[in-house]
Design an enzyme around this catalytic site. Structure first.
Site, PDB file in Angstrom:
ATOM      1  N   CYS A 151      -1.586   4.461  10.966  1.00 45.89           N
ATOM      2  CA  CYS A 151      -1.393   5.732  11.674  1.00 45.89           C
ATOM      3  C   CYS A 151      -2.667   6.040  12.458  1.00 45.89           C
ATOM      4  O   CYS A 151      -3.187   7.142  12.404  1.00 45.89           O
ATOM      5  CB  CYS A 151      -1.023   6.853  10.706  1.00 45.89           C
ATOM      6  N   CYS A 186       0.900  -1.175   0.000  1.00 49.61           N
ATOM      7  CA  CYS A 186       0.000   0.000   0.000  1.00 49.61           C
ATOM      8  C   CYS A 186       0.929   1.214   0.000  1.00 49.61           C
ATOM      9  O   CYS A 186       1.129   1.859   1.025  1.00 49.61           O
ATOM     10  CB  CYS A 186      -0.855   0.006   1.260  1.00 49.61           C
ATOM     11  N   ALA A 187       1.504   1.530  -1.144  1.00 53.88           N
ATOM     12  CA  ALA A 187       2.728   2.329  -1.124  1.00 53.88           C
ATOM     13  C   ALA A 187       2.582   3.826  -1.369  1.00 53.88           C
ATOM     14  O   ALA A 187       3.490   4.588  -1.060  1.00 53.88           O
ATOM     15  CB  ALA A 187       3.717   1.758  -2.135  1.00 53.88           C
ATOM     16  N   ALA A 188       1.473   4.296  -1.967  1.00 55.74           N
ATOM     17  CA  ALA A 188       1.412   5.718  -2.362  1.00 55.74           C
ATOM     18  C   ALA A 188       1.176   6.618  -1.150  1.00 55.74           C
ATOM     19  O   ALA A 188       0.477   6.224  -0.225  1.00 55.74           O
ATOM     20  CB  ALA A 188       0.286   5.931  -3.365  1.00 55.74           C
ATOM     21  N   PRO A 189       1.795   7.794  -1.164  1.00 56.88           N
ATOM     22  CA  PRO A 189       2.619   8.390  -2.228  1.00 56.88           C
ATOM     23  C   PRO A 189       4.096   8.002  -2.179  1.00 56.88           C
ATOM     24  O   PRO A 189       4.881   8.573  -2.934  1.00 56.88           O
ATOM     25  CB  PRO A 189       2.443   9.892  -1.989  1.00 56.88           C
ATOM     26  N   GLY A 190       4.477   7.082  -1.334  1.00 55.93           N
ATOM     27  CA  GLY A 190       5.858   6.605  -1.395  1.00 55.93           C
ATOM     28  C   GLY A 190       6.718   6.979  -0.209  1.00 55.93           C
ATOM     29  O   GLY A 190       7.944   6.811  -0.257  1.00 55.93           O
ATOM     30  N   GLU A 225       0.191   0.228  -5.509  1.00 55.24           N
ATOM     31  CA  GLU A 225      -0.850   1.128  -4.999  1.00 55.24           C
ATOM     32  C   GLU A 225      -2.133   0.847  -5.777  1.00 55.24           C
ATOM     33  O   GLU A 225      -2.139   0.845  -6.997  1.00 55.24           O
ATOM     34  CB  GLU A 225      -0.401   2.582  -5.167  1.00 55.24           C
TER      35      GLU A 225
HETATM   36  C1  LIG Z   1      -1.592   4.798   4.696  1.00 53.64           C
HETATM   37  S1  LIG Z   1      -1.682   4.924   2.996  1.00 53.64           S
HETATM   38  C2  LIG Z   1      -0.056   4.482   2.480  1.00 53.64           C
HETATM   39  C3  LIG Z   1       0.965   5.532   2.721  1.00 53.64           C
HETATM   40  C4  LIG Z   1       2.321   5.164   2.166  1.00 53.64           C
HETATM   41  N1  LIG Z   1       2.778   3.903   2.686  1.00 53.64           N
HETATM   42  C5  LIG Z   1       3.343   6.238   2.468  1.00 53.64           C
HETATM   43  O1  LIG Z   1       4.080   6.107   3.438  1.00 53.64           O
HETATM   44  O2  LIG Z   1       3.437   7.202   1.692  1.00 53.64           O
HETATM   45  C6  LIG Z   1      -2.594   3.527   2.528  1.00 53.64           C
HETATM   46  C7  LIG Z   1      -2.730   3.300   1.042  1.00 53.64           C
HETATM   47  O3  LIG Z   1      -3.534   2.125   0.841  1.00 53.64           O
HETATM   48  C8  LIG Z   1      -4.321   2.298  -0.311  1.00 53.64           C
HETATM   49  N2  LIG Z   1      -5.496   1.391  -0.281  1.00 53.64           N
HETATM   50  C9  LIG Z   1      -6.796   1.718  -0.108  1.00 53.64           C
HETATM   51  N3  LIG Z   1      -7.575   0.624  -0.200  1.00 53.64           N
HETATM   52  C10 LIG Z   1      -6.758  -0.409  -0.428  1.00 53.64           C
HETATM   53  C11 LIG Z   1      -6.969  -1.794  -0.637  1.00 53.64           C
HETATM   54  N4  LIG Z   1      -8.186  -2.331  -0.605  1.00 53.64           N
HETATM   55  N5  LIG Z   1      -5.902  -2.552  -0.868  1.00 53.64           N
HETATM   56  C12 LIG Z   1      -4.670  -2.009  -0.909  1.00 53.64           C
HETATM   57  N6  LIG Z   1      -4.409  -0.714  -0.714  1.00 53.64           N
HETATM   58  C13 LIG Z   1      -5.445   0.071  -0.477  1.00 53.64           C
HETATM   59  C14 LIG Z   1      -4.702   3.770  -0.283  1.00 53.64           C
HETATM   60  O4  LIG Z   1      -5.002   4.221  -1.583  1.00 53.64           O
HETATM   61  C15 LIG Z   1      -3.458   4.418   0.310  1.00 53.64           C
HETATM   62  O5  LIG Z   1      -2.625   4.933  -0.696  1.00 53.64           O
END
Ligand SMILES: C[S@@+](CC[C@H](N)C(=O)[O-])C[C@H]1O[C@@H](n2cnc3c(N)ncnc32)[C@H](O)[C@@H]1O
Length: 459
Positions: free
Chosen positions: A232, A110-114, A134
């Site tokens: 978080c 779940c990488a965006a925005p990185g 992502e």
């Molecule tokens: C907490 S954010 C990640 C932040 C990222 N790791 C960073 O440090 O920049 C969680 C991410 O999970 C994605 N997400 C949402 N639903 C998801 C799903 N069903 N499976 C996987 N990823 C999902 C979201 O779009 C979001 O970008």
């Protein structure tokens, strides 16, 4: 700080008891600003020497610094050279507690925005594979840009649902990060809008999603591999509750201790299924340290690592393409393994090694984009410039940070260049701020045509 939701506050009161007043008081303190140095490009010590910002080391992150609000590092040209990532200090913790060795096969699911993928990629030091995934297409584009800005040469950027990836990569990765979508209760001070979208149903909804994502991650983890789960948020059901679920449903997974820090707090077994192992989880509370709030759990899968020695999948390079590429790359003092160079359409890519032959998942990028083959010539690409060092290219325009041409370059303007400023009087120049590449320019009779990509330009 706006008023926090009543239901959130009363649940926190119940959770924290005596500590609640300290927790509540932390919301009247200013938020924390953090900057994480890109160790692929510069060491934290060297960065401190050149940085114009007010930096104080973050004690639990070796390459992390607090900075002052007035510093505005997002506007400094060093940002455009990929020297750092701006990240809330507690959010730096998950990537720092997942040990990475060059050569690892790393997945950030779940990488965006990185924010975390860029750190994991930097620690690979160009060896092995970073697969950054992502699910949202628009967010995956932002992820790709950050990975390119950081100069990470060995990555896949994917845009898939976790269960689809699990079909393609069974037990493939030896390091996996799941920084899950969550109710974001640790973001309320940084981003009050998150508090506005919170409802008392959100933790339950996200816990359901997290319980769908984590089994896919567990299925992609190789025997002996490490999986770090983070959120978080503070809610027990998204943290100890989800960890309990994963331990119960995957008997081969065990929790590990993480490298500590005095401000880290333990997980609370009673907030999950009572398993004392949950004490190994880490909670970051805003009233106990200088961070906004996070949760982490580090798992290891039983067994010893599988040997994935499969051949790298690259298309054979046509002789005429190789000739054009060689004409450009003969000048570059950068090790290039020609077996990893692949031309798709008009673009040339450098594949990671390993580069598994997979079919099906949506790729935004498969390897480092080297540039474009035009009729009998090669135009080097922006991602290549950022993955290079100044010493790799024989003709460099190195600008001082205070030189007004830096901003003009980043705006896409044409620059005047004196003869003594570059080694070659014409052709491609690697434009750098001090020692750090920003992009390409093409010099013709003292005029530098700007090759900084239109979508990256500043206004
Ligand atoms: C907490 S954010 C990640 C932040 C990222 N790791 C960073 O440090 O920049 C969680 C991410 O999970 C994605 N997400 C949402 N639903 C998801 C799903 N069903 N499976 C996987 N990823 C999902 C979201 O779009 C979001 O970008």
């Amino acid at each position: 700080m706006n008023q926090l939701p009543d239901a959130f506050l009363s649940r926190m009161k119940e959770m924290l008891k005596d500590e609640y007043s300290a927790f509540e008081a932390s919301y009247s303190l200013p938020r924390q600003y953090g900057l994480r140095v890109n160790t692929l490009k510069i060491s934290p010590e060297e960065f401190q020497k050149i940085s114009p910002f007010h930096l104080t080391p973050i004690p639990w992150i070796p390459n992390g610094f607090f900075y002052s609000e007035e510093d505005r590092p997002a506007r400094h040209p060093y940002y455009y050279a990929g020297l750092y990532y701006l990240q809330e200090p507690s959010a730096m913790s998950p990537a720092s507690r997942l040990e990475i060795q060059p050569g690892d096969r790393v997945l950030d699911l779940c990488a965006a925005p990185g924010g975390k993928a860029t750190e994991l990629g930097a620690r690979l030091r160009g060896e092995g594979l970073l697969a950054a995934n992502e699910i949202s297409n628009s967010r995956a584009k932002a992820l790709l840009k950050n990975i390119e800005l950081f100069g990470i040469p060995n990555s896949f950027v994917l845009n898939e649902a976790p269960y689809r990836l699990a079909e393609v990569f069974p037990e493939y990765f030896n390091k996996i990060l799941v920084d899950a979508p969550c109710s974001g209760e640790g973001m309320f001070r940084k981003d009050p809008a998150v508090a506005g979208t919170w409802t008392s149903e959100r933790p339950k909804e996200f816990a359901k999603l997290q319980r769908e994502i984590l089994p896919a991650a567990a299925a992609m983890l190789s025997p002996g591999g490490l999986l770090l789960y983070s959120t978080c948020t503070f809610s027990p059901e998204e943290n100890e509750g989800v960890v309990s679920f994963l331990l119960e449903s995957n008997p081969k997974l065990h929790l590990l201790h993480m490298e500590g820090y005095e401000g880290f707090s333990q997980g609370i077994p009673d907030w999950g299924n009572g398993n004392p192992e949950l004490l190994k989880c880490v909670r970051i509370w805003p009233h106990r340290m200088n961070g906004e709030g996070h949760f982490m759990a580090l798992f290891q899968k039983e067994g010893s690592s599988l040997n994935h020695s499969g051949a790298d999948a690259s298309l054979p390079l046509r002789k005429e393409d190789r000739k054009i590429l060689e004409a450009f790359f003969q000048d570059i003092v950068m090790p290039l393994d020609w077996r990893r160079v692949e031309v798709r359409g008009s673009k040339a890519y450098y594949l990671p090694s390993p580069s598994p032959a997979v079919r099906g998942p949506r790729f935004l990028r498969n390897g480092l984009c080297l540039g474009e083959l035009k009729k009998n010539r090669f135009e080097p690409g922006q991602p290549l410039a950022l993955a290079m060092k100044k010493s790799h290219y024989p003709s460099v325009l190195s600008l001082a940070p205070e030189d007004p041409r830096v901003i003009r370059y980043l705006k896409g303007e044409t620059l005047s260049v004196e003869r003594h400023e570059t080694s070659r009087p014409d052709g491609y120049q690697l434009v750098c701020i001090k020692d750090f590449p920003l992009g390409w320019g093409k010099l013709v009779r003292g005029v530098l045509k700007n090759k900084y990509p239109a979508g990256w330009r500043i206004r």
